[in-house]
Write a protein that holds these residues in place. Structure first.
Motif, PDB file in Angstrom:
ATOM      1  N   GLU A 364       0.650  -7.985  10.238  1.00 52.65           N
ATOM      2  CA  GLU A 364      -0.175  -8.960   9.522  1.00 52.65           C
ATOM      3  C   GLU A 364      -1.656  -8.747   9.821  1.00 52.65           C
ATOM      4  N   ALA A 365      -1.982  -8.536  11.100  1.00 54.91           N
ATOM      5  CA  ALA A 365      -3.389  -8.356  11.477  1.00 54.91           C
ATOM      6  C   ALA A 365      -3.976  -7.116  10.814  1.00 54.91           C
ATOM      7  N   GLN A 366      -3.238  -6.018  10.818  1.00 51.73           N
ATOM      8  CA  GLN A 366      -3.717  -4.789  10.181  1.00 51.73           C
ATOM      9  C   GLN A 366      -3.891  -4.972   8.687  1.00 51.73           C
ATOM     10  N   ALA A 367      -2.961  -5.670   8.062  1.00 52.33           N
ATOM     11  CA  ALA A 367      -3.031  -5.876   6.620  1.00 52.33           C
ATOM     12  C   ALA A 367      -4.228  -6.738   6.243  1.00 52.33           C
ATOM     13  N   ARG A 368      -4.480  -7.779   7.027  1.00 52.77           N
ATOM     14  CA  ARG A 368      -5.613  -8.650   6.718  1.00 52.77           C
ATOM     15  C   ARG A 368      -6.934  -7.919   6.937  1.00 52.77           C
ATOM     16  N   GLU A 369      -6.970  -7.056   7.937  1.00 56.05           N
ATOM     17  CA  GLU A 369      -8.189  -6.278   8.177  1.00 56.05           C
ATOM     18  C   GLU A 369      -8.459  -5.318   7.018  1.00 56.05           C
ATOM     19  N   LYS A 370      -7.394  -4.790   6.453  1.00 56.10           N
ATOM     20  CA  LYS A 370      -7.540  -3.789   5.384  1.00 56.10           C
ATOM     21  C   LYS A 370      -7.650  -4.404   4.009  1.00 56.10           C
ATOM     22  N   HIS A 371      -6.916  -5.502   3.761  1.00 51.70           N
ATOM     23  CA  HIS A 371      -6.839  -6.058   2.411  1.00 51.70           C
ATOM     24  C   HIS A 371      -7.406  -7.477   2.285  1.00 51.70           C
ATOM     25  N   GLY A 372      -7.851  -8.058   3.366  1.00 51.07           N
ATOM     26  CA  GLY A 372      -8.470  -9.370   3.315  1.00 51.07           C
ATOM     27  C   GLY A 372      -7.516 -10.464   2.880  1.00 51.07           C
ATOM     28  N   ASP A 373      -8.009 -11.370   2.014  1.00 52.96           N
ATOM     29  CA  ASP A 373      -7.222 -12.537   1.631  1.00 52.96           C
ATOM     30  C   ASP A 373      -6.209 -12.242   0.530  1.00 52.96           C
ATOM     31  N   LYS A 374      -6.041 -10.992   0.166  1.00 53.90           N
ATOM     32  CA  LYS A 374      -5.040 -10.619  -0.843  1.00 53.90           C
ATOM     33  C   LYS A 374      -3.644 -10.492  -0.240  1.00 53.90           C
ATOM     34  N   LYS A 399       9.719 -11.002   9.054  1.00 52.66           N
ATOM     35  CA  LYS A 399       8.341 -11.260   8.647  1.00 52.66           C
ATOM     36  C   LYS A 399       7.861 -10.087   7.795  1.00 52.66           C
ATOM     37  N   VAL A 400       7.440 -10.381   6.589  1.00 45.39           N
ATOM     38  CA  VAL A 400       7.057  -9.342   5.640  1.00 45.39           C
ATOM     39  C   VAL A 400       5.619  -9.585   5.177  1.00 45.39           C
ATOM     40  N   VAL A 401       4.868  -8.511   5.092  1.00 42.86           N
ATOM     41  CA  VAL A 401       3.480  -8.579   4.644  1.00 42.86           C
ATOM     42  C   VAL A 401       3.398  -7.932   3.262  1.00 42.86           C
ATOM     43  N   VAL A 402       2.863  -8.681   2.297  1.00 46.34           N
ATOM     44  CA  VAL A 402       2.814  -8.229   0.905  1.00 46.34           C
ATOM     45  C   VAL A 402       1.370  -8.231   0.426  1.00 46.34           C
ATOM     46  N   GLY A 403       1.013  -7.188  -0.307  1.00 49.84           N
ATOM     47  CA  GLY A 403      -0.335  -7.087  -0.853  1.00 49.84           C
ATOM     48  C   GLY A 403      -0.397  -7.525  -2.300  1.00 49.84           C
ATOM     49  N   SER A 404      -1.454  -7.116  -2.976  1.00 48.81           N
ATOM     50  CA  SER A 404      -1.644  -7.511  -4.372  1.00 48.81           C
ATOM     51  C   SER A 404      -0.525  -6.947  -5.241  1.00 48.81           C
ATOM     52  N   ARG A 405      -0.163  -7.712  -6.263  1.00 49.10           N
ATOM     53  CA  ARG A 405       0.881  -7.356  -7.220  1.00 49.10           C
ATOM     54  C   ARG A 405       2.240  -7.131  -6.553  1.00 49.10           C
ATOM     55  N   GLY A 406       2.424  -7.737  -5.398  1.00 48.95           N
ATOM     56  CA  GLY A 406       3.740  -7.711  -4.768  1.00 48.95           C
ATOM     57  C   GLY A 406       4.096  -6.442  -4.024  1.00 48.95           C
ATOM     58  N   ARG A 407       3.138  -5.584  -3.761  1.00 48.98           N
ATOM     59  CA  ARG A 407       3.457  -4.353  -3.036  1.00 48.98           C
ATOM     60  C   ARG A 407       3.752  -4.675  -1.569  1.00 48.98           C
ATOM     61  N   ILE A 408       4.852  -4.134  -1.060  1.00 47.97           N
ATOM     62  CA  ILE A 408       5.248  -4.367   0.329  1.00 47.97           C
ATOM     63  C   ILE A 408       4.396  -3.495   1.237  1.00 47.97           C
ATOM     64  N   LEU A 409       3.688  -4.120   2.178  1.00 50.02           N
ATOM     65  CA  LEU A 409       2.793  -3.401   3.081  1.00 50.02           C
ATOM     66  C   LEU A 409       3.403  -3.185   4.464  1.00 50.02           C
ATOM     67  N   GLY A 410       4.254  -4.093   4.903  1.00 51.61           N
ATOM     68  CA  GLY A 410       4.832  -3.962   6.240  1.00 51.61           C
ATOM     69  C   GLY A 410       5.925  -4.979   6.459  1.00 51.61           C
ATOM     70  N   ARG A 432       7.391   2.913  -2.166  1.00 52.94           N
ATOM     71  CA  ARG A 432       6.347   2.060  -2.779  1.00 52.94           C
ATOM     72  C   ARG A 432       6.950   1.004  -3.721  1.00 52.94           C
ATOM     73  N   LEU A 433       8.055   0.414  -3.273  1.00 53.37           N
ATOM     74  CA  LEU A 433       8.678  -0.637  -4.070  1.00 53.37           C
ATOM     75  C   LEU A 433       7.898  -1.946  -3.936  1.00 53.37           C
ATOM     76  N   LYS A 434       8.093  -2.801  -4.912  1.00 49.33           N
ATOM     77  CA  LYS A 434       7.482  -4.126  -4.859  1.00 49.33           C
ATOM     78  C   LYS A 434       8.502  -5.126  -4.331  1.00 49.33           C
ATOM     79  N   ILE A 435       8.015  -6.293  -3.971  1.00 59.11           N
ATOM     80  CA  ILE A 435       8.854  -7.277  -3.306  1.00 59.11           C
ATOM     81  C   ILE A 435      10.011  -7.741  -4.191  1.00 59.11           C
ATOM     82  N   GLY A 436       9.855  -7.622  -5.494  1.00 62.13           N
ATOM     83  CA  GLY A 436      10.926  -8.024  -6.389  1.00 62.13           C
ATOM     84  C   GLY A 436      12.196  -7.218  -6.209  1.00 62.13           C
ATOM     85  N   ALA A 437      12.055  -5.961  -5.785  1.00 62.23           N
ATOM     86  CA  ALA A 437      13.236  -5.118  -5.571  1.00 62.23           C
ATOM     87  C   ALA A 437      14.113  -5.695  -4.479  1.00 62.23           C
TER      88      ALA A 437
END
Length: 480
Positions: A364-374, A399-410, A432-437
């Motif tokens: 989560e910390a890495q994702a927020r540092e890289k992608h901010g509030d998205k 615990k799952v971290v998701v970015g813009s458009r539902g891309r799974i980041l971690g 590079r699946l999205k969370i919907g999968a």
């Protein structure tokens, strides 16, 4: 007279990475020489993954007996025969050893030399009375336990992962120096086998993973009775009669712990000394052999894999599965001249405490540092999973971290079988699946895997159950 062997590929080190390269290359038609000065199978088989997981299994059996009463089954404090536990560990190693043996590899067509290897030129290695000249070389020498410069440590008998599995008698009080994965795993295993254990860590125990996830394992360590000392400095180690004293300092206050045994689990260092890498024109440091993302060293005919490989821009990851992954990269480059490159974007790892901790991708910390509030964070608790309830194993979360458009980041998981539960997330991130999968997956009931589906489904909860959705549903009802 010295023997001279001409080969397509010479592999130095018969651990996981070296064996994988040698086996793959020889079966593809290459002339392969494999050099190993120690035991076939390397650290993983003989003093790492295999013996530690065998010990953990023995400890889990004891813990199950101790807590059987919660299922209505008579439980009791287990009797532990440490010599028999050691024999169990050795038996597991012996069962796997034939797969890594000299005989098997010679049967595949590999020339195996059991001696220390040293480069005598850019395309030449000497091992024993044999000189090997090869088109390509692979350095797969692995790593050894790092011993911190603690005053007095060198004057006392201490254990490392290379010696701790040889204990035939139960330690009275084991002091573990290092609260990373190896230290935490072995601390808990010994505690469950009836040993008093003190775990010492300069920073935070299991501090490299997501703190919300590691908190689950840390609580279990404490409830098992492991004495955790964090945020401390180790000032000295000394003899105290038949015991060993370890002096620690925290907030300016010094305390001396007295133990029967000390286990050093303070990381590992790459095995690079004595190989003649300078003569071969290979750049290296104490951290490993410097390689590019194709795993080529400064001498492009020499590759490095596994623990000893320090990948440009990515660093070193000392996991057996990374060594196996590296092997595939090297075979494609060395034999087929394909520009395959290392990509750690979907690199998983597991800490085999109970509960296990498993991770892939960004925290989560890495994702927020890289992608901010998205970033969106999705969780599902084991306490809400029916299978976990039936097994009284409700500690943990997905615990799952998701970015813009539902891309799974971690994804990070703490709980029973977390390493197994992580694997769909590894696939999802790698592809590079999205969370919907994951949300649309049909999970069999009742399984722990439903927790992953539930976490994924939570991505859609704010939309599905919103006021807007309710208005749309009520409106559509007017049409029958």
């Amino acid at each position: 007279m010295a023997n001279i062997i001409e080969a397509d590929l010479c592999v130095i080190g018969a651990g996981s990475g070296g064996l994988s390269v040698a086996a793959g290359a020889v079966q593809m038609g290459a002339r392969v020489v494999l050099i190993e000065k120690g035991k076939m199978g390397g650290d993983c088989l003989n003093s790492g993954c295999v013996p530690s997981k065998a010990l953990i299994a023995a400890a889990a059996a004891g813990d199950a007996m101790r807590h059987a009463g919660r299922f209505g089954v008579s439980g009791q404090e287990p009797g532990v025969d440490f010599a028999a536990v050691r024999d169990h560990v050795r038996g597991v190693i012996a069962g796997i050893a034939p797969h890594d043996s000299v005989e098997r590899f010679e049967g595949l067509g590999v020339t195996v030399i059991q001696a220390a290897a040293q480069f005598t030129g850019r395309r030449e290695v000497v091992a024993g009375n044999t000189t090997v000249r090869a088109r390509r070389f692979v350095v797969a020498t692995g790593s050894t336990p790092a011993v911190p410069p603690i005053p007095g440590l060198e004057a006392v008998p201490y254990l490392t992962n290379e010696t701790v599995f040889d204990l035939a008698e139960r330690p009275e009080h084991l002091i573990v120096i290092g609260g990373g994965p190896i230290g935490a795993e072995l601390a808990q295993a010994h505690r469950r086998l009836g040993v008093r254990v003190s775990l010492l860590e300069m920073f935070k125990v299991l501090g490299k993973d997501d703190p919300e996830v590691t908190a689950v394992a840390r609580r279990r360590l404490a409830s098992d009775g492991v004495e955790i000392h964090e945020g401390i400095q180790i000032k000295a180690v000394s003899r105290q009669g038949d015991a060993i004293g370890v002096t620690i300092e925290k907030n300016g206050v010094e305390t001396t712990l007295s133990g029967s045994h000390v286990l050093v689990a303070a990381g590992r260092k790459a095995t690079v000394e004595g190989l003649g890498l300078d003569v071969a024109g290979v750049s290296y440091s104490a951290k490993g052999v410097a390689v590019d993302r194709r795993l080529r060293s400064s001498n492009k005919r020499i590759f490095a894999v596994g623990d000893v490989a320090l990948v440009e821009g990515l660093g070193a990851y000392q996991f057996t599965h990374v060594a196996g992954y590296h092997a595939g990269i090297v075979i494609r480059n060395a034999l087929f001249k394909l520009p395959a490159k290392v990509d750690y974007g979907a690199l998983p790892w597991v800490t085999f405490t109970d509960p296990e901790i498993a991770h892939v991708g960004l925290t989560e910390a890495q994702a927020r540092e890289k992608h901010g509030d998205k970033v969106a964070v999705l969780t599902a608790l084991f306490a809400e999973n029916d299978r976990a309830r039936t097994e009284r194993a409700t500690e943990g979360l997905v615990k799952v971290v998701v970015g813009s458009r539902g891309r799974i980041l971690g994804a990070s998981i703490a709980g029973r079988h977390a390493g197994e539960l992580l694997q769909p997330w590894v696939l999802a991130i790698g592809q590079r699946l999205k969370i919907g999968a994951m949300a649309n997956m049909i999970a069999p009931y009742p399984t722990l895997g439903e927790a992953s589906k539930r976490a994924a489904g939570n991505y859609y909860t704010p939309t599905l159950f919103s006021d807007r959705t309710q208005k749309i549903v009520r409106f559509l009802q007017w049409f029958g």
